[in-house]
Design a protein around this motif. Structure first.
Motif, PDB file in Angstrom:
ATOM      1  N   VAL A 167       0.863  -1.165   0.000  1.00  0.00           N
ATOM      2  CA  VAL A 167       0.000   0.000   0.000  1.00  0.00           C
ATOM      3  C   VAL A 167       0.909   1.227   0.000  1.00  0.00           C
ATOM      4  O   VAL A 167       1.846   1.303   0.794  1.00  0.00           O
ATOM      5  N   ARG A 168       0.652   2.168  -0.876  1.00  0.00           N
ATOM      6  CA  ARG A 168       1.469   3.378  -0.944  1.00  0.00           C
ATOM      7  C   ARG A 168       0.871   4.432  -0.023  1.00  0.00           C
ATOM      8  O   ARG A 168      -0.286   4.804  -0.160  1.00  0.00           O
ATOM      9  N   VAL A 169       1.663   4.855   0.965  1.00  0.00           N
ATOM     10  CA  VAL A 169       1.232   5.855   1.938  1.00  0.00           C
ATOM     11  C   VAL A 169       2.327   6.908   2.082  1.00  0.00           C
ATOM     12  O   VAL A 169       3.411   6.779   1.509  1.00  0.00           O
ATOM     13  N   MET A 170       2.049   7.919   2.886  1.00  0.00           N
ATOM     14  CA  MET A 170       3.037   8.959   3.151  1.00  0.00           C
ATOM     15  C   MET A 170       3.572   8.773   4.570  1.00  0.00           C
ATOM     16  O   MET A 170       2.803   8.546   5.505  1.00  0.00           O
ATOM     17  N   GLY A 171       4.895   8.842   4.705  1.00  0.00           N
ATOM     18  CA  GLY A 171       5.528   8.795   6.015  1.00  0.00           C
ATOM     19  C   GLY A 171       6.004  10.188   6.369  1.00  0.00           C
ATOM     20  O   GLY A 171       6.521  10.910   5.515  1.00  0.00           O
ATOM     21  N   GLU A 172       5.814  10.583   7.621  1.00  0.00           N
ATOM     22  CA  GLU A 172       6.186  11.931   8.048  1.00  0.00           C
ATOM     23  C   GLU A 172       7.406  11.890   8.949  1.00  0.00           C
ATOM     24  O   GLU A 172       7.469  11.109   9.900  1.00  0.00           O
ATOM     25  N   VAL A 173       8.399  12.724   8.647  1.00  0.00           N
ATOM     26  CA  VAL A 173       9.624  12.806   9.433  1.00  0.00           C
ATOM     27  C   VAL A 173       9.294  13.478  10.759  1.00  0.00           C
ATOM     28  O   VAL A 173       8.752  14.585  10.793  1.00  0.00           O
ATOM     29  N   THR A 174       9.604  12.785  11.868  1.00  0.00           N
ATOM     30  CA  THR A 174       9.361  13.354  13.190  1.00  0.00           C
ATOM     31  C   THR A 174      10.618  13.985  13.763  1.00  0.00           C
ATOM     32  O   THR A 174      10.531  14.900  14.574  1.00  0.00           O
ATOM     33  N   SER A 175      11.787  13.511  13.344  1.00  0.00           N
ATOM     34  CA  SER A 175      13.036  14.151  13.761  1.00  0.00           C
ATOM     35  C   SER A 175      14.124  13.828  12.747  1.00  0.00           C
ATOM     36  O   SER A 175      14.083  12.783  12.096  1.00  0.00           O
ATOM     37  N   ALA A 176      15.064  14.748  12.627  1.00  0.00           N
ATOM     38  CA  ALA A 176      16.180  14.564  11.702  1.00  0.00           C
ATOM     39  C   ALA A 176      17.431  15.115  12.368  1.00  0.00           C
ATOM     40  O   ALA A 176      17.409  16.197  12.949  1.00  0.00           O
ATOM     41  N   ARG A 177      18.509  14.340  12.291  1.00  0.00           N
ATOM     42  CA  ARG A 177      19.761  14.750  12.929  1.00  0.00           C
ATOM     43  C   ARG A 177      20.903  14.433  11.975  1.00  0.00           C
ATOM     44  O   ARG A 177      20.993  13.327  11.439  1.00  0.00           O
ATOM     45  N   ARG A 178      21.805  15.394  11.749  1.00  0.00           N
ATOM     46  CA  ARG A 178      22.960  15.193  10.883  1.00  0.00           C
ATOM     47  C   ARG A 178      23.987  14.337  11.614  1.00  0.00           C
ATOM     48  O   ARG A 178      24.300  14.576  12.775  1.00  0.00           O
ATOM     49  N   VAL A 179      24.492  13.298  10.932  1.00  0.00           N
ATOM     50  CA  VAL A 179      25.494  12.395  11.495  1.00  0.00           C
ATOM     51  C   VAL A 179      26.543  12.103  10.434  1.00  0.00           C
ATOM     52  O   VAL A 179      26.339  12.373   9.252  1.00  0.00           O
ATOM     53  N   TRP A 180      27.669  11.546  10.864  1.00  0.00           N
ATOM     54  CA  TRP A 180      28.714  11.142   9.919  1.00  0.00           C
ATOM     55  C   TRP A 180      28.472   9.709   9.477  1.00  0.00           C
ATOM     56  O   TRP A 180      28.184   8.838  10.288  1.00  0.00           O
ATOM     57  N   CYS A 181      28.594   9.454   8.187  1.00  0.00           N
ATOM     58  CA  CYS A 181      28.512   8.105   7.615  1.00  0.00           C
ATOM     59  C   CYS A 181      29.866   7.828   6.987  1.00  0.00           C
ATOM     60  O   CYS A 181      30.049   8.051   5.792  1.00  0.00           O
ATOM     61  N   GLY A 182      30.808   7.377   7.773  1.00  0.00           N
ATOM     62  CA  GLY A 182      32.167   7.212   7.256  1.00  0.00           C
ATOM     63  C   GLY A 182      32.761   8.597   7.058  1.00  0.00           C
ATOM     64  O   GLY A 182      32.873   9.376   7.990  1.00  0.00           O
ATOM     65  N   GLU A 183      33.088   8.924   5.818  1.00  0.00           N
ATOM     66  CA  GLU A 183      33.653  10.238   5.524  1.00  0.00           C
ATOM     67  C   GLU A 183      32.602  11.226   5.026  1.00  0.00           C
ATOM     68  O   GLU A 183      32.909  12.388   4.803  1.00  0.00           O
ATOM     69  N   ASP A 184      31.383  10.773   4.836  1.00  0.00           N
ATOM     70  CA  ASP A 184      30.312  11.619   4.313  1.00  0.00           C
ATOM     71  C   ASP A 184      29.359  12.021   5.427  1.00  0.00           C
ATOM     72  O   ASP A 184      29.313  11.411   6.477  1.00  0.00           O
ATOM     73  N   ARG A 185      28.569  13.026   5.145  1.00  0.00           N
ATOM     74  CA  ARG A 185      27.521  13.443   6.074  1.00  0.00           C
ATOM     75  C   ARG A 185      26.193  12.820   5.645  1.00  0.00           C
ATOM     76  O   ARG A 185      25.900  12.723   4.460  1.00  0.00           O
ATOM     77  N   CYS A 186      25.416  12.382   6.610  1.00  0.00           N
ATOM     78  CA  CYS A 186      24.095  11.817   6.358  1.00  0.00           C
ATOM     79  C   CYS A 186      23.117  12.456   7.337  1.00  0.00           C
ATOM     80  O   CYS A 186      23.519  13.158   8.260  1.00  0.00           O
ATOM     81  N   THR A 187      21.872  12.165   7.139  1.00  0.00           N
ATOM     82  CA  THR A 187      20.842  12.612   8.063  1.00  0.00           C
ATOM     83  C   THR A 187      20.128  11.381   8.604  1.00  0.00           C
ATOM     84  O   THR A 187      19.624  10.575   7.835  1.00  0.00           O
ATOM     85  N   ARG A 188      20.145  11.216   9.945  1.00  0.00           N
ATOM     86  CA  ARG A 188      19.392  10.127  10.572  1.00  0.00           C
ATOM     87  C   ARG A 188      17.970  10.633  10.752  1.00  0.00           C
ATOM     88  O   ARG A 188      17.720  11.610  11.425  1.00  0.00           O
ATOM     89  N   VAL A 189      17.049   9.938  10.088  1.00  0.00           N
ATOM     90  CA  VAL A 189      15.654  10.364  10.040  1.00  0.00           C
ATOM     91  C   VAL A 189      14.795   9.377  10.818  1.00  0.00           C
ATOM     92  O   VAL A 189      14.917   8.173  10.639  1.00  0.00           O
ATOM     93  N   ARG A 190      13.934   9.896  11.685  1.00  0.00           N
ATOM     94  CA  ARG A 190      12.904   9.078  12.333  1.00  0.00           C
ATOM     95  C   ARG A 190      11.588   9.458  11.681  1.00  0.00           C
ATOM     96  O   ARG A 190      11.279  10.626  11.538  1.00  0.00           O
ATOM     97  N   MET A 191      10.838   8.422  11.258  1.00  0.00           N
ATOM     98  CA  MET A 191       9.586   8.655  10.549  1.00  0.00           C
ATOM     99  C   MET A 191       8.429   7.962  11.249  1.00  0.00           C
ATOM    100  O   MET A 191       8.602   6.913  11.857  1.00  0.00           O
ATOM    101  N   LEU A 192       7.265   8.557  11.119  1.00  0.00           N
ATOM    102  CA  LEU A 192       6.026   7.949  11.568  1.00  0.00           C
ATOM    103  C   LEU A 192       5.251   7.569  10.321  1.00  0.00           C
ATOM    104  O   LEU A 192       4.992   8.412   9.459  1.00  0.00           O
ATOM    105  N   VAL A 193       4.930   6.276  10.186  1.00  0.00           N
ATOM    106  CA  VAL A 193       4.232   5.767   9.010  1.00  0.00           C
ATOM    107  C   VAL A 193       2.850   5.312   9.443  1.00  0.00           C
ATOM    108  O   VAL A 193       2.714   4.497  10.357  1.00  0.00           O
ATOM    109  N   THR A 194       1.827   5.858   8.783  1.00  0.00           N
ATOM    110  CA  THR A 194       0.448   5.518   9.108  1.00  0.00           C
ATOM    111  C   THR A 194      -0.143   4.720   7.959  1.00  0.00           C
ATOM    112  O   THR A 194      -0.102   5.151   6.807  1.00  0.00           O
ATOM    113  N   VAL A 195      -0.668   3.536   8.280  1.00  0.00           N
ATOM    114  CA  VAL A 195      -1.262   2.647   7.288  1.00  0.00           C
ATOM    115  C   VAL A 195      -2.765   2.584   7.576  1.00  0.00           C
ATOM    116  O   VAL A 195      -3.158   2.413   8.732  1.00  0.00           O
TER     117      VAL A 195
END
Length: 169
Positions: A93-121
């Motif tokens: 089922v295709r739904v929309m997930g909403e980001v509840t928090s986002a935090r910049r973190v290091w992924c090895g030598e690159d920067r990434c964003t750790r995202v927490r999402m709330l998914v409602t089905v």
């Protein structure tokens, strides 16, 4: 469960790598699977001195069932993973997930964003998940992502964006 009583998603968020997409683990698995029968064959066929034969045969008899169990688990796990992803593709089922928090973190030598999402089905309680969005893309709380979700299990995957051609993970 998250701190606010929302269950955490269980299961992979992306298609698992295929058998031949993991050459190191494939080679290591084949080495483990072949160890018992090779030891048993060496002991029975006379490739070792007579005083070592009994020990080698016993070792082969102990290792052979272990290798059969490893092989069966690998095959059953691969079949299960493929079945789960086929179910997601056919019943998703295709739904929309909403980001509840986002935090910049290091992924090895690159920067990434750790995202927490709330998914409602529809027809189910919502669930939360977290994953990494690779690259310099800034993701903020409140951003919405399209997600394919299994209707009865907490199994999901992000839908690729048409502009990038690939799913963030």
């Amino acid at each position: 469960m998250t701190g606010d009583g929302v269950p955490e998603a269980e299961g992979p968020v992306d298609r698992p790598a295929g058998f031949f997409e993991q050459p190191f683990w494939t080679a290591l698995g084949l080495l483990v699977v072949c160890a018992g029968p090779v030891i048993l064959l060496a002991g029975v066929s006379g490739y070792v001195p007579d005083e070592d034969r009994f020990g080698l045969v016993v070792t082969g008899l102990v290792w052979t069932p272990f290798t059969v169990v490893v092989l069966v688990l690998a095959v059953v796990g691969t079949v299960r993973d493929r079945r789960v992803w086929r179910e997601l593709e056919t019943a998703g089922v295709r739904v929309m997930g909403e980001v509840t928090s986002a935090r910049r973190v290091w992924c090895g030598e690159d920067r990434c964003t750790r995202v927490r999402m709330l998914v409602t089905v529809p027809g189910r309680p919502p669930f939360a998940t977290s994953h990494l969005v690779h690259g310099e893309e800034i993701v903020e709380a409140g951003t919405r992502f399209t997600v394919d979700v299994h209707p009865t299990r907490d199994l999901f995957r992000l839908v690729p964006e048409p502009s990038t051609g690939g799913a963030s993970r």
